[in-house]
Design an enzyme around this catalytic site. Structure first.
Site, short mmCIF file in Angstrom:
data_model
loop_
_atom_site.label_atom_id
_atom_site.label_comp_id
_atom_site.label_asym_id
_atom_site.label_seq_id
_atom_site.Cartn_x
_atom_site.Cartn_y
_atom_site.Cartn_z
N SER A 124 0.84 -1.20 0.00
CA SER A 124 0.00 0.00 0.00
C SER A 124 0.87 1.24 0.00
CB SER A 124 -0.86 -0.02 1.27
OG SER A 124 -1.43 1.25 1.50
N TYR A 148 -2.09 -1.01 10.94
CA TYR A 148 -2.30 -1.55 9.59
C TYR A 148 -1.08 -1.27 8.71
CZ TYR A 148 -3.77 -1.77 4.72
OH TYR A 148 -3.82 -2.04 3.37
N LYS A 152 1.89 -3.80 6.76
CA LYS A 152 2.32 -3.80 5.35
C LYS A 152 3.83 -3.61 5.27
CE LYS A 152 -1.55 -4.59 3.48
NZ LYS A 152 -1.78 -5.86 2.82
P1 NAD Z 1 -11.02 -7.23 1.04
O1 NAD Z 1 -11.25 -7.21 2.51
O2 NAD Z 1 -12.18 -7.04 0.14
O3 NAD Z 1 -10.27 -8.59 0.63
C1 NAD Z 1 -9.40 -9.27 1.49
C2 NAD Z 1 -9.85 -10.72 1.57
O4 NAD Z 1 -8.97 -11.45 2.44
C3 NAD Z 1 -11.26 -10.86 2.14
O5 NAD Z 1 -12.06 -11.63 1.25
C4 NAD Z 1 -11.06 -11.57 3.48
O6 NAD Z 1 -12.15 -12.42 3.79
C5 NAD Z 1 -9.76 -12.33 3.23
N1 NAD Z 1 -8.95 -12.64 4.43
C6 NAD Z 1 -8.59 -11.79 5.43
N2 NAD Z 1 -7.85 -12.44 6.34
C7 NAD Z 1 -7.71 -13.72 5.89
C8 NAD Z 1 -7.04 -14.88 6.39
N3 NAD Z 1 -6.35 -14.84 7.54
N4 NAD Z 1 -7.12 -16.01 5.66
C9 NAD Z 1 -7.82 -16.07 4.52
N5 NAD Z 1 -8.47 -15.00 4.00
C10 NAD Z 1 -8.41 -13.85 4.69
O7 NAD Z 1 -9.89 -6.14 0.74
P2 NAD Z 1 -9.31 -5.59 -0.65
O8 NAD Z 1 -9.67 -4.17 -0.74
O9 NAD Z 1 -9.66 -6.52 -1.75
O10 NAD Z 1 -7.75 -5.66 -0.33
C11 NAD Z 1 -6.94 -6.75 -0.73
C12 NAD Z 1 -5.52 -6.49 -0.23
O11 NAD Z 1 -5.05 -5.25 -0.75
C13 NAD Z 1 -5.41 -6.39 1.29
O12 NAD Z 1 -4.20 -7.02 1.69
C14 NAD Z 1 -5.32 -4.90 1.53
O13 NAD Z 1 -4.61 -4.60 2.71
C15 NAD Z 1 -4.55 -4.45 0.30
N6 NAD Z 1 -4.79 -3.02 -0.02
C16 NAD Z 1 -6.08 -2.58 -0.20
C17 NAD Z 1 -6.30 -1.22 -0.48
C18 NAD Z 1 -7.71 -0.70 -0.64
O14 NAD Z 1 -7.90 0.50 -0.51
N7 NAD Z 1 -8.71 -1.53 -0.93
C19 NAD Z 1 -5.22 -0.35 -0.58
C20 NAD Z 1 -3.92 -0.84 -0.42
C21 NAD Z 1 -3.72 -2.20 -0.15
N1 UFG Z 2 -12.51 11.43 3.25
C1 UFG Z 2 -13.54 12.29 3.61
N2 UFG Z 2 -14.68 11.75 4.13
C2 UFG Z 2 -14.85 10.41 4.33
C3 UFG Z 2 -13.78 9.54 3.96
C4 UFG Z 2 -12.63 10.09 3.43
O1 UFG Z 2 -13.43 13.50 3.46
O2 UFG Z 2 -15.90 9.98 4.83
C5 UFG Z 2 -11.30 12.00 2.64
C6 UFG Z 2 -10.03 11.72 3.43
O3 UFG Z 2 -9.82 12.71 4.40
C7 UFG Z 2 -8.97 11.70 2.31
C8 UFG Z 2 -9.74 11.16 1.10
O4 UFG Z 2 -11.11 11.36 1.39
O5 UFG Z 2 -8.57 13.01 2.01
C9 UFG Z 2 -9.49 9.67 0.85
O6 UFG Z 2 -9.76 8.94 2.04
P1 UFG Z 2 -9.86 7.33 2.05
O7 UFG Z 2 -10.19 6.94 3.45
O8 UFG Z 2 -10.76 6.87 0.97
O9 UFG Z 2 -8.40 6.86 1.65
P2 UFG Z 2 -7.00 7.14 2.36
O10 UFG Z 2 -6.11 7.75 1.33
O11 UFG Z 2 -7.14 7.83 3.63
O12 UFG Z 2 -6.54 5.65 2.71
C10 UFG Z 2 -6.31 4.70 1.68
C11 UFG Z 2 -6.60 3.27 2.19
C12 UFG Z 2 -5.65 2.90 3.28
C13 UFG Z 2 -4.25 3.07 2.82
C14 UFG Z 2 -4.03 4.47 2.29
C15 UFG Z 2 -2.66 4.55 1.68
O13 UFG Z 2 -7.92 3.20 2.69
O14 UFG Z 2 -5.84 1.53 3.57
O15 UFG Z 2 -4.97 4.76 1.26
O16 UFG Z 2 -2.37 5.83 1.25
F1 UFG Z 2 -3.40 2.85 3.87
#
Ligand code: NAD
Ligand code: UFG
Length: 336
Positions: A124, A148, A152
């Site tokens: 991330s 979190y 990572k």
């Molecule tokens: P998500 O929660 O939709 O998908 C993650 C999946 O992992 C889920 O289906 C959950 O049931 C499964 N899971 C969690 N713990 C587990 C375990 N111990 N064993 C087996 N399965 C397990 O999330 P996502 O948005 O698809 O994210 C996928 C990956 O990308 C995550 O590692 C997340 O940290 C990373 N990531 C997501 C974002 C974002 O904004 N969505 C940003 C940066 C990184």
């Molecule tokens: N925001 C609002 N109102 C809300 C939610 C978010 O104003 O209800 C704003 C936040 O302040 C930020 C922007 O919208 O300026 C984006 O916020 P998000 O929560 O959607 O995303 P972030 O960038 O804060 O976080 C995301 C992922 C994290 C990851 C991070 C890495 O959710 O898991 O990017 O940069 F760690």
């Protein structure tokens, strides 16, 4: 040979499975369904005509994981499984360290036993911490400000150390910026439990009438309109990046971190305006205090992905919002 997709029923995993099927690859999904449901498997089948092999298991359960590697011929692992809510990670840090760090170590140990040494890992942009100035470049120093983010970063360190210790490992860390959007069919998309923390699911639930009002966290940042700026990336572009990363594993030695973003920044108010335009819905909002831990501006330098993976984002903000809205309006209560 199959690809093992941990967390494959989740948001990014399900979109990646669709793209892998479109590319005629075989997949095995392992997920413990802690943040997803098997409904996404039905939807993947509706989109592609193929149903993924699914095993309900926890990556921490080494016996279950050994069974997966015994029964399937796995060539590489795309490792999505993990917990991802920043706020929750400050309340239950041990669950985050257990799932994300100990779970990944357990998975890596089983992979080693079966001599499967290829991995694409979901990292991330959070690993860039608070001090680096955007555009964020892969060579910048990393740090974390919450449990979190620490998980990572710890997994990144573990994977760098592992690849250094044994040249047979080939690992790509994809540092995602802000994934949004949904498949163009409207059949799969983001389905958060409870009240969403992230901007796009919150805005789309306001637009569909499930939530009353958006809180905009701060309008006094040093940005074009005072609200936070992020690099939003379409989840299908992100899924395709995984496809390209899997094929690049064969040519890349060691462990390589690669940003997956567009290189463009968009503010909260620009998102709200675009969402109103696309959906025709009203999106009431109020300006609230800054959210602790947020920074003003985060966007990627996206060149390395182009050089190493021959990948670049193809979908623009209109596509991201149109697809988010199609998913949300066709599925106002998610998969339920
Ligand atoms: P998500 O929660 O939709 O998908 C993650 C999946 O992992 C889920 O289906 C959950 O049931 C499964 N899971 C969690 N713990 C587990 C375990 N111990 N064993 C087996 N399965 C397990 O999330 P996502 O948005 O698809 O994210 C996928 C990956 O990308 C995550 O590692 C997340 O940290 C990373 N990531 C997501 C974002 C974002 O904004 N969505 C940003 C940066 C990184
Ligand atoms: N925001 C609002 N109102 C809300 C939610 C978010 O104003 O209800 C704003 C936040 O302040 C930020 C922007 O919208 O300026 C984006 O916020 P998000 O929560 O959607 O995303 P972030 O960038 O804060 O976080 C995301 C992922 C994290 C990851 C991070 C890495 O959710 O898991 O990017 O940069 F760690």
């Amino acid at each position: 040979m199959s690809l093992l997709i941990t967390g494959g029923t989740g948001y990014i995993g399900s979109h990646t499975v669709v793209e892998l099927f479109n590319d005629n690859q075989d997949v095995v999904i392992v997920d413990n369904l802690v943040n997803s449901s098997t409904n996404s498997l039905d939807r993947i089948e509706q989109i592609t005509g193929k149903r993924p092999t699914f095993i309900e298991a926890d990556i921490c359960d080494k016996a279950a994981m050994r069974k997966v590697f015994t029964e399937h011929d796995i060539s590489a692992v795309i490792h999505f499984a993990g917990l991802k809510a920043v706020g929750e990670s400050t309340q239950i840090p041990l669950s985050y360290y257990h799932n994300n760090v100990a779970g990944t170590v357990a998975l890596l140990e089983v992979m080693t036993e079966f001599n499967v040494k290829n991995m694409v890992f979901s990292s991330s942009a959070t690993v860039y911490g608070e001090s680096n100035v955007s555009p964020l470049v892969e060579t910048m120093p990393t740090s974390a400000t919450n449990p979190y983010g620490q998980t990572k970063l710890m997994v990144e360190h573990i994977l760098f150390d592992l690849a250094k210790s044994d040249p047979q490992w080939s690992i790509i860390l994809l540092r995602y910026f802000n994934p949004i959007g949904a498949h163009s069919s409207g059949l799969i998309g983001e389905n958060p439990n409870g009240i969403p923390n992230n901007l796009l699911p919150f805005v789309s639930q306001v637009a569909v009438g499930r939530l009353a009002q958006l809180q905009v966290y701060g309008n006094d940042y040093d940005t074009l309109d005072g609200t936070g700026v992020r690099d939003y990336i379409h989840v299908v572009d992100l899924a395709i990046a995984h496809l390209k990363a899997v094929s690049a594993l064969a040519n890349l030695e060691g462990c390589t971190a690669i940003n997956i973003g567009t290189g463009n920044g968009t503010s909260v108010l620009q998102i709200v305006d675009k969402f109103k335009e696309v959906s025709g819905a009203d999106i009431p909002f109020k300006i609230s205090p800054r959210r602790p831990g947020d920074i003003a501006t985060v966007f990627a330098e996206a060149k390395l992905a182009n050089t190493l993976l021959a990948w670049q984002a193809e979908r623009n903000l209109d596509d991201m919002i149109i697809d988010t809205w199609r998913w949300q309006s066709q599925n106002p209560n998610g998969f339920e």
